[in-house]
Design a protein around this motif. Structure first.
Motif, PDB file in Angstrom:
ATOM      1  N   PRO A  42       0.835  -1.206   0.000  1.00 16.48           N
ATOM      2  CA  PRO A  42       0.000   0.000   0.000  1.00 16.48           C
ATOM      3  C   PRO A  42       0.872   1.259   0.000  1.00 16.48           C
ATOM      4  N   GLU A  43       0.278   2.353  -0.474  1.00 19.21           N
ATOM      5  CA  GLU A  43       1.004   3.616  -0.443  1.00 19.21           C
ATOM      6  C   GLU A  43       1.382   3.976   0.992  1.00 19.21           C
ATOM      7  N   LEU A  44       2.522   4.639   1.112  1.00 19.42           N
ATOM      8  CA  LEU A  44       3.009   5.055   2.428  1.00 19.42           C
ATOM      9  C   LEU A  44       2.033   6.066   3.036  1.00 19.42           C
ATOM     10  N   SER A  45       1.759   5.925   4.321  1.00 19.13           N
ATOM     11  CA  SER A  45       0.888   6.880   5.012  1.00 19.13           C
ATOM     12  C   SER A  45       1.722   8.014   5.589  1.00 19.13           C
ATOM     13  N   ASP A  46       1.038   9.088   5.992  1.00 13.82           N
ATOM     14  CA  ASP A  46       1.728  10.209   6.652  1.00 13.82           C
ATOM     15  C   ASP A  46       2.459   9.729   7.896  1.00 13.82           C
ATOM     16  N   GLN A  47       1.808   8.855   8.651  1.00 17.62           N
ATOM     17  CA  GLN A  47       2.417   8.356   9.889  1.00 17.62           C
ATOM     18  C   GLN A  47       3.695   7.565   9.590  1.00 17.62           C
ATOM     19  N   GLU A  48       3.638   6.678   8.589  1.00 16.76           N
ATOM     20  CA  GLU A  48       4.811   5.882   8.231  1.00 16.76           C
ATOM     21  C   GLU A  48       5.932   6.756   7.682  1.00 16.76           C
ATOM     22  N   CYS A  49       5.561   7.773   6.949  1.00 15.95           N
ATOM     23  CA  CYS A  49       6.555   8.722   6.430  1.00 15.95           C
ATOM     24  C   CYS A  49       7.295   9.383   7.596  1.00 15.95           C
ATOM     25  N   GLY A  50       6.557   9.804   8.610  1.00 12.64           N
ATOM     26  CA  GLY A  50       7.169  10.409   9.786  1.00 12.64           C
ATOM     27  C   GLY A  50       8.031   9.425  10.553  1.00 12.64           C
ATOM     28  N   GLN A  51       7.591   8.155  10.623  1.00  8.95           N
ATOM     29  CA  GLN A  51       8.380   7.143  11.317  1.00  8.95           C
ATOM     30  C   GLN A  51       9.720   6.906  10.616  1.00  8.95           C
ATOM     31  N   LEU A  52       9.707   6.889   9.291  1.00  5.08           N
ATOM     32  CA  LEU A  52      10.955   6.725   8.543  1.00  5.08           C
ATOM     33  C   LEU A  52      11.902   7.886   8.822  1.00  5.08           C
ATOM     34  N   ARG A  53      11.358   9.099   8.790  1.00 10.45           N
ATOM     35  CA  ARG A  53      12.175  10.293   9.040  1.00 10.45           C
ATOM     36  C   ARG A  53      12.778  10.247  10.445  1.00 10.45           C
ATOM     37  N   ASP A  54      11.964   9.895  11.421  1.00  5.81           N
ATOM     38  CA  ASP A  54      12.440   9.837  12.807  1.00  5.81           C
ATOM     39  C   ASP A  54      13.505   8.758  12.992  1.00  5.81           C
ATOM     40  N   GLU A  55      13.317   7.617  12.329  1.00 13.74           N
ATOM     41  CA  GLU A  55      14.299   6.539  12.453  1.00 13.74           C
ATOM     42  C   GLU A  55      15.638   6.942  11.825  1.00 13.74           C
ATOM     43  N   MET A  56      15.588   7.629  10.698  1.00 11.57           N
ATOM     44  CA  MET A  56      16.834   8.108  10.082  1.00 11.57           C
ATOM     45  C   MET A  56      17.552   9.061  11.032  1.00 11.57           C
ATOM     46  N   ARG A  57      16.796   9.957  11.675  1.00  8.30           N
ATOM     47  CA  ARG A  57      17.411  10.908  12.606  1.00  8.30           C
ATOM     48  C   ARG A  57      17.992  10.195  13.825  1.00  8.30           C
ATOM     49  N   ARG A  58      17.317   9.135  14.258  1.00  3.44           N
ATOM     50  CA  ARG A  58      17.841   8.370  15.405  1.00  3.44           C
ATOM     51  C   ARG A  58      19.177   7.723  15.041  1.00  3.44           C
ATOM     52  N   ILE A  59      19.261   7.155  13.849  1.00  7.41           N
ATOM     53  CA  ILE A  59      20.505   6.504  13.416  1.00  7.41           C
ATOM     54  C   ILE A  59      21.615   7.535  13.254  1.00  7.41           C
ATOM     55  N   VAL A  60      21.270   8.715  12.767  1.00  8.17           N
ATOM     56  CA  VAL A  60      22.256   9.800  12.654  1.00  8.17           C
ATOM     57  C   VAL A  60      22.784  10.167  14.037  1.00  8.17           C
ATOM     58  N   ALA A  61      21.885  10.290  15.006  1.00  4.45           N
ATOM     59  CA  ALA A  61      22.282  10.679  16.359  1.00  4.45           C
ATOM     60  C   ALA A  61      23.170   9.616  17.020  1.00  4.45           C
ATOM     61  N   GLU A  62      23.031   8.362  16.621  1.00  2.00           N
ATOM     62  CA  GLU A  62      23.847   7.288  17.193  1.00  2.00           C
ATOM     63  C   GLU A  62      25.293   7.340  16.716  1.00  2.00           C
ATOM     64  N   ASP A  63      25.533   8.066  15.630  1.00  2.00           N
ATOM     65  CA  ASP A  63      26.905   8.218  15.120  1.00  2.00           C
ATOM     66  C   ASP A  63      27.550   6.848  14.858  1.00  2.00           C
ATOM     67  N   LEU A  64      26.856   6.023  14.086  1.00  2.00           N
ATOM     68  CA  LEU A  64      27.328   4.673  13.811  1.00  2.00           C
ATOM     69  C   LEU A  64      28.361   4.678  12.679  1.00  2.00           C
ATOM     70  N   PRO A  65      29.359   3.805  12.745  1.00  2.00           N
ATOM     71  CA  PRO A  65      30.338   3.718  11.659  1.00  2.00           C
ATOM     72  C   PRO A  65      29.740   3.018  10.433  1.00  2.00           C
ATOM     73  N   ILE A  66      30.146   3.467   9.259  1.00  2.00           N
ATOM     74  CA  ILE A  66      29.789   2.826   7.993  1.00  2.00           C
ATOM     75  C   ILE A  66      31.088   2.292   7.403  1.00  2.00           C
ATOM     76  N   GLN A  67      31.185   1.008   7.229  1.00  2.00           N
ATOM     77  CA  GLN A  67      32.461   0.392   6.877  1.00  2.00           C
ATOM     78  C   GLN A  67      32.368  -0.358   5.565  1.00  2.00           C
ATOM     79  N   ARG A  68      33.417  -0.236   4.782  1.00  2.00           N
ATOM     80  CA  ARG A  68      33.518  -1.003   3.537  1.00  2.00           C
ATOM     81  C   ARG A  68      34.132  -2.365   3.858  1.00  2.00           C
ATOM     82  N   ARG A  69      33.512  -3.409   3.333  1.00  2.00           N
ATOM     83  CA  ARG A  69      34.018  -4.756   3.529  1.00  2.00           C
ATOM     84  C   ARG A  69      34.085  -5.476   2.190  1.00  2.00           C
TER      85      ARG A  69
END
Length: 559
Positions: free
Chosen positions: A119-146
């Motif tokens: 189904p098409e993304l809802s407003d609520q799901e759109c906000g959840q995606l945005r919030d999750e991206m911001r949470r991952i940014v705040a965690e300052d996780l390493p991105i590694q090439r393997r």
């Protein structure tokens, strides 16, 4: 321990142990120290090692020049956008597990996405995606090439519902597969990513049915988001072609490669060409519906979009409809060289609209509309001057002027012509194919590879010369073409889904001629890596009236 010599941007040479990471040299030499310039500090996100673009985790094995790549450079912004896509894929897996995220196309300063068979993304799901991206940014996780085993990579993408990524991998045969990883998530490496999630703090997600748009900073301001501007004409064209790709089940490079291995590729080429002809005929129909008012058809589009062949094919379709098109070359309306405006570097700016004799052009058009005989100018590019010894032209009964040039959509080109007398068409190569689930094929790359081949075939330019000139071409497009694309009456997608398989055999030898000491070497390597994903397609399968013939040669049309 064996050491190697590293030459820094200042010219100073330092010695480091073999297999030292480039990021460690950056840290040791304090190259990422903020400067007091009054501008925001732009972090170093990658390195050019002997002009090869690499991640900060790249291990140095030979004596090298090392140039830091900051976030505010074209290479840095490309890495930022690719990293945002990677971040979104992680967030989507966390928030909406089991749903298959698919990247679409660029739209303004953003990428259009959707979830396949969901189904098409809802407003609520759109906000959840945005919030999750911001949470991952705040965690300052390493991105590694393997680098992982081929079988391990196939198994991972199969288990994680990434079938187009799995299919692309099946077109390749390397025993070691480069990937980027963050936590438990992995994706294929198509170029360097940012070293940490904390560097991705400028983005947004906005709902755009039937999907959503991942917004990123523009090249004009890498530190903030510009107001969003929709382009409905282009979006509808993109969606139409995306739907067509899904319908025929060839919407990714892996699926194209699967067909390329069989004789069915000939059938697919004819279907793709038939779709082109159908769309051109539809535009001719729309012009015919306005035949009582339209007197001039203006065709514009960026470099290597196939405008010239499109104009010739449109002329045929208009003739079928009973109209009698007369082609006029905008190139003959350049002002004399000494009157040409100059750019900020003091060079002649031939792409400036003031390089066109607008008054003469409009007077000639009005004369033609009145039924007068008009003697056209001729411009000599060798001398930079013009004469008035060109042909005499008169519009026949049911005649219409056909004119192609970069300023066609800009009303400043034809200020004396009434709006109802103009029909404006935007042409660009808007490929609907994806590399895989989360990586798109940039329209710009499609056009650049076309231009590399055409410039060598017909203009005697090497790949080095074309790559060096391309940034200037792109700046001209950003200034003179893209701001006006949403004013078009019709848009034509000149991309052919099979064309990169054909262009591959022409482009690869040219790109191999670009050497490590050339500044654009990193760009040649990037394009070679991109083309390596495609199975070759024989050029003799291409029909002689195809737009692709404008670039590879053998066209039935004269240019």
């Amino acid at each position: 321990m064996e050491t190697i010599r590293i030459t820094l941007p200042t010219g100073r040479v330092t010695e480091v142990p073999v297999r030292t990471r480039s990021g460690e040299v950056i840290a040791r030499e304090k190259l990422d120290t903020p400067r007091t310039t009054g501008k925001p500090h732009s972090p170093i996100v990658a390195t050019l090692i002997n002009n090869e673009l690499t991640s900060l985790s790249y291990r140095l094995e030979v004596s090298s020049t090392l140039v830091p790549v900051t976030l505010d450079t074209p290479q840095g912004l490309m890495i930022y956008r690719r990293s945002l896509c990677f971040l979104l894929a992680i967030a989507a897996r966390n928030i909406l597990p089991g749903r298959r995220l698919i990247i679409g196309h660029s739209l303004g300063d953003g990428y259009f996405y959707h979830f396949e068979d969901s189904p098409e993304l809802s407003d609520q799901e759109c906000g959840q995606l945005r919030d999750e991206m911001r949470r991952i940014v705040a965690e300052d996780l390493p991105i590694q090439r393997r680098v992982i085993a081929y079988s391990e990579a196939l198994s991972y993408f199969q288990k994680n519902n990434m079938p187009d990524t799995e299919l692309l991998l099946q077109s390749r045969n390397e025993s070691k597969v480069p990937v980027y990883a963050c936590g438990e998530f992995m994706d294929l490496s198509h170029g360097p990513l940012l070293p940490r999630t904390s560097l991705m703090n400028v983005f947004d997600i906005i709902l755009h049915p039937p999907g959503f748009i991942l917004r990123y900073p523009s090249s004009r301001d890498p530190y903030s988001l510009q107001p969003y501007k929709d382009i409905p004409v282009l979006f509808s064209i993109y969606q139409e072609y995306k739907n067509w790709g899904r319908m025929i089940e060839i919407n990714s490079v892996g699926r194209l490669n699967r067909v390329s291995r069989t004789k069915k590729i000939k059938d697919f080429i004819w279907v793709a060409e038939a779709l082109h002809n159908k769309k051109i005929a539809e535009i001719a129909d729309r012009i015919h519906q306005r035949r009582d008012t339209v007197r001039v058809i203006l065709i514009a589009g960026p470099s290597s979009s196939g405008k010239t062949t499109f104009a010739k094919k449109l002329s045929i379709q208009l003739t079928v409809m009973g109209l009698r098109p007369v082609a006029i070359s905008l190139d003959n309306y350049f002002v004399p060289r000494e009157q040409t405006p100059k750019d900020e570097n003091g060079e002649y700016d031939f792409e400036n609209i003031q390089a066109i004799d607008i008054g003469l052009l409009n007077d000639n058009l009005l004369g033609l509309f009145r039924g007068e005989e008009v003697r056209l100018p001729e411009f000599d590019f060798r001398t930079g001057d013009r004469s008035f010894d060109g042909p005499t032209v008169q519009l026949p009964d049911r005649g219409v002027v056909l004119m192609e040039g970069i300023h066609g959509l800009n009303d400043q080109l034809t200020p004396k012509i009434a709006p109802e007398q103009k029909y404006r068409i935007y042409v660009s190569a808007l490929t609907q194919l994806n590399l895989d689930d989360h990586n798109r094929i940039p329209t710009t790359d499609n056009r650049l590879i076309r231009r590399l081949v055409r410039d060598f075939q017909f203009r005697g330019h090497s790949a080095l010369e074309t790559l060096e000139m391309w940034p200037s071409v792109r700046r001209g497009e950003d200034r003179n073409i893209f701001p006006y694309q949403d004013s078009a009456d019709s848009a034509f997608n000149s991309a052919l889904d099979y064309e990169l398989g054909v262009l591959k055999s022409f482009a690869e030898p040219l790109l191999h001629d670009v050497k490590p000491h050339d500044e654009v070497y990193h760009e040649a390597l990037r394009l070679l890596s991109f083309l390596a994903n495609f199975m070759p397609i024989p050029s003799h399968y291409v029909p002689d009236q195809s737009i692709l013939r404008e670039f590879v040669g053998g066209s039935a049309f004269k240019y």
